[in-house]
Write a protein that holds these residues in place. Structure first.
Motif, PDB file in Angstrom:
ATOM      1  N   THR A  85       0.818  -1.214   0.000  1.00 11.73           N
ATOM      2  CA  THR A  85       0.000   0.000   0.000  1.00 11.73           C
ATOM      3  C   THR A  85       0.850   1.261   0.000  1.00 11.73           C
ATOM      4  OG1 THR A  85      -1.663  -1.217   1.282  1.00 11.73           O
ATOM      5  CG2 THR A  85      -1.891   1.187   1.169  1.00 11.73           C
ATOM      6  N   HIS A  86       1.927   1.260   0.780  1.00 16.61           N
ATOM      7  CA  HIS A  86       2.783   2.441   0.900  1.00 16.61           C
ATOM      8  C   HIS A  86       4.230   2.059   0.560  1.00 16.61           C
ATOM      9  CE1 HIS A  86      -0.565   4.567   2.710  1.00 16.61           C
ATOM     10  NE2 HIS A  86      -0.694   3.604   3.605  1.00 16.61           N
ATOM     11  N   PRO A  87       4.565   2.038  -0.719  1.00 16.44           N
ATOM     12  CA  PRO A  87       5.897   1.570  -1.129  1.00 16.44           C
ATOM     13  C   PRO A  87       7.047   2.405  -0.554  1.00 16.44           C
ATOM     14  CG  PRO A  87       4.709   2.553  -2.979  1.00 16.44           C
ATOM     15  CD  PRO A  87       3.722   2.377  -1.875  1.00 16.44           C
ATOM     16  N   LYS A  88       6.842   3.724  -0.419  1.00 17.01           N
ATOM     17  CA  LYS A  88       7.904   4.562   0.122  1.00 17.01           C
ATOM     18  C   LYS A  88       8.238   4.148   1.547  1.00 17.01           C
ATOM     19  CE  LYS A  88       9.012   9.393   1.248  1.00 17.01           C
ATOM     20  NZ  LYS A  88       8.518  10.808   1.222  1.00 17.01           N
ATOM     21  N   ALA A  89       7.211   4.022   2.385  1.00 16.09           N
ATOM     22  CA  ALA A  89       7.431   3.631   3.779  1.00 16.09           C
ATOM     23  C   ALA A  89       8.021   2.228   3.855  1.00 16.09           C
ATOM     24  CB  ALA A  89       6.104   3.686   4.545  1.00 16.09           C
ATOM     25  N   TYR A  90       7.554   1.352   2.982  1.00 15.42           N
ATOM     26  CA  TYR A  90       8.065  -0.021   2.971  1.00 15.42           C
ATOM     27  C   TYR A  90       9.544  -0.048   2.628  1.00 15.42           C
ATOM     28  CZ  TYR A  90       7.856  -5.083   2.228  1.00 15.42           C
ATOM     29  OH  TYR A  90       8.053  -6.451   2.330  1.00 15.42           O
ATOM     30  N   LEU A  91       9.939   0.725   1.622  1.00 15.60           N
ATOM     31  CA  LEU A  91      11.343   0.758   1.194  1.00 15.60           C
ATOM     32  C   LEU A  91      12.228   1.404   2.256  1.00 15.60           C
ATOM     33  CD1 LEU A  91      10.780   1.738  -2.544  1.00 15.60           C
ATOM     34  CD2 LEU A  91      11.900  -0.351  -1.755  1.00 15.60           C
ATOM     35  N   ILE A  92      11.729   2.448   2.896  1.00 21.78           N
ATOM     36  CA  ILE A  92      12.506   3.087   3.966  1.00 21.78           C
ATOM     37  C   ILE A  92      12.693   2.119   5.132  1.00 21.78           C
ATOM     38  CG2 ILE A  92      12.423   4.888   5.742  1.00 21.78           C
ATOM     39  CD1 ILE A  92      11.147   6.720   3.654  1.00 21.78           C
ATOM     40  N   ARG A  93      11.639   1.363   5.457  1.00 21.14           N
ATOM     41  CA  ARG A  93      11.761   0.382   6.539  1.00 21.14           C
ATOM     42  C   ARG A  93      12.798  -0.679   6.187  1.00 21.14           C
ATOM     43  NH1 ARG A  93       7.003  -1.939   6.271  1.00 21.14           N
ATOM     44  NH2 ARG A  93       5.984  -0.197   7.331  1.00 21.14           N
ATOM     45  N   MET A  94      12.758  -1.173   4.962  1.00 15.16           N
ATOM     46  CA  MET A  94      13.728  -2.184   4.522  1.00 15.16           C
ATOM     47  C   MET A  94      15.150  -1.636   4.601  1.00 15.16           C
ATOM     48  SD  MET A  94      11.799  -3.744   1.152  1.00 15.16           S
ATOM     49  CE  MET A  94      13.179  -4.803   0.695  1.00 15.16           C
ATOM     50  N   THR A  95      15.327  -0.418   4.115  1.00 18.94           N
ATOM     51  CA  THR A  95      16.665   0.184   4.096  1.00 18.94           C
ATOM     52  C   THR A  95      17.178   0.422   5.504  1.00 18.94           C
ATOM     53  OG1 THR A  95      16.174   1.274   1.977  1.00 18.94           O
ATOM     54  CG2 THR A  95      18.003   2.157   3.270  1.00 18.94           C
ATOM     55  N   THR A  96      16.317   0.979   6.353  1.00 21.22           N
ATOM     56  CA  THR A  96      16.733   1.283   7.724  1.00 21.22           C
ATOM     57  C   THR A  96      17.126   0.016   8.475  1.00 21.22           C
ATOM     58  OG1 THR A  96      15.264   3.209   7.771  1.00 21.22           O
ATOM     59  CG2 THR A  96      16.029   2.361   9.891  1.00 21.22           C
ATOM     60  N   ASN A  97      16.338  -1.021   8.355  1.00 22.45           N
ATOM     61  CA  ASN A  97      16.646  -2.267   9.061  1.00 22.45           C
ATOM     62  C   ASN A  97      17.935  -2.903   8.542  1.00 22.45           C
ATOM     63  OD1 ASN A  97      14.440  -2.228  10.831  1.00 22.45           O
ATOM     64  ND2 ASN A  97      13.080  -3.120   9.304  1.00 22.45           N
ATOM     65  N   ARG A  98      18.160  -2.821   7.252  1.00 16.27           N
ATOM     66  CA  ARG A  98      19.422  -3.344   6.709  1.00 16.27           C
ATOM     67  C   ARG A  98      20.604  -2.526   7.230  1.00 16.27           C
ATOM     68  NH1 ARG A  98      19.696  -6.866   2.301  1.00 16.27           N
ATOM     69  NH2 ARG A  98      17.669  -7.659   1.610  1.00 16.27           N
ATOM     70  N   CYS A  99      20.421  -1.228   7.324  1.00 13.51           N
ATOM     71  CA  CYS A  99      21.499  -0.372   7.825  1.00 13.51           C
ATOM     72  C   CYS A  99      21.792  -0.666   9.295  1.00 13.51           C
ATOM     73  CB  CYS A  99      21.130   1.105   7.655  1.00 13.51           C
ATOM     74  SG  CYS A  99      21.200   1.687   5.951  1.00 13.51           S
TER      75      CYS A  99
END
Length: 292
Positions: free
Chosen positions: A49-63
């Motif tokens: 539903t919210h690709p931006k938030a999803y991608l930021i969550r993925m990136t942050t957790n990987r970082c």
């Protein structure tokens, strides 16, 4: 959202987050974001539903995962580990790797150094809140924590940073005359003029990564910094050319020899913005590749 649209819309944002989180472009940010989009491309059958938030969550957790393992590597690093400077050439000519990020980079180099004192989660909360103006509800969603917990983490991160410096370093035009005066004095071999630019408790930190010669420990006190600069200024310190550039949004210096970058010099100013409090010199060639 179509993969290509998501990549076009959010690639630069994710890379900016990953750089601020890790302090490294080539060794971390680029690879982390690439991995995020590879994983995202495999999820196209899922309705996100919210690709931006999803991608930021993925990136942050990987970082966060990366930083937790990187801390051990950096403790074993030869000498002091410094972040990779983000360079922007001020004349607007040539290909500029910093075009991926905002030119008014709001995390100064000195602050990026100070962020190393935070845990990975504290760093994530501080960066997303301070640099990208995330609401606490958004932070809670990204990190899987409560809003109250995110507020506490942000407050704790602020406290830690202010223990390092009462006034958090920022990007200021006041650095311009000091950086210009520093280069002019160095070119003229005027060590006395250099000393007049420094605070009494000035520091100098260099990062060679064990690949080039550099001071292993931070040099403390104006007299010792003066002695160090006076000793190296006649030994090829200035290479054969120098260029004023923006390093993380603040004027700094890149020094070259035979067209190859030798070192990047950044400055942290005192609270009044009148003198140089800390000089950062990056010599590790792996961190200078983008400055050719």
């Amino acid at each position: 959202m179509d993969f290509q649209v998501a990549y076009t819309n959010y690639h630069s944002l994710l890379k900016a987050i990953a750089y601020r989180m890790t302090g490294s472009i080539a060794d971390a940010a680029e690879d982390l974001v690439q991995d995020v989009f590879i994983e995202y491309s495999k999820l196209q059958t899922i309705d996100i539903t919210h690709p931006k938030a999803y991608l930021i969550r993925m990136t942050t957790n990987r970082c966060i995962n990366y930083m937790q393992s990187a801390r051990i590597r950096r403790e074993q690093y030869v000498g002091t580990w410094l972040p990779e400077p983000l360079v922007s050439f001020t004349n607007g000519g040539g290909d500029n790797p910093a075009d991926l990020f905002d030119h008014d980079e709001n995390v100064s180099y000195a602050l990026l150094v100070m962020l190393e004192h935070l845990s990975a989660v504290e760093r994530a909360v501080f960066i997303l809140r301070q640099s990208f103006a995330f609401e606490y509800s958004e932070l809670a969603d990204v990190l899987g924590k409560s809003e109250a917990n995110c507020r506490k983490i942000f407050s704790r991160a602020n406290d830690k940073l202010h223990q390092q410096s009462p006034v958090l370093p920022g990007n200021t035009a006041q650095a311009t005359p000091l950086a210009t005066a520093f280069l002019a004095a160095a070119r003229g071999g005027n060590v006395d003029a250099l000393v007049s630019l420094l605070t009494e408790d000035a520091l100098l930190t260099s990062d060679g990564g064990g690949k080039v010669r550099a001071a292993i420990f931070t040099i403390t006190g104006r007299d010792r910094v003066q002695a160090f600069i006076g000793g190296v200024i006649t030994k090829g310190f200035l290479g054969d050319s120098q260029r004023m550039v923006l390093l993380n949004g603040q004027l700094g210096i890149v020094i070259y020899r035979d067209g190859r970058p030798l070192k990047a010099i950044s400055f942290q100013l005192d609270a009044a913005g009148e003198r140089i409090e800390h000089i950062y010199i990056v010599l590790n060639p792996d961190k200078l590749q983008r400055m050719g």
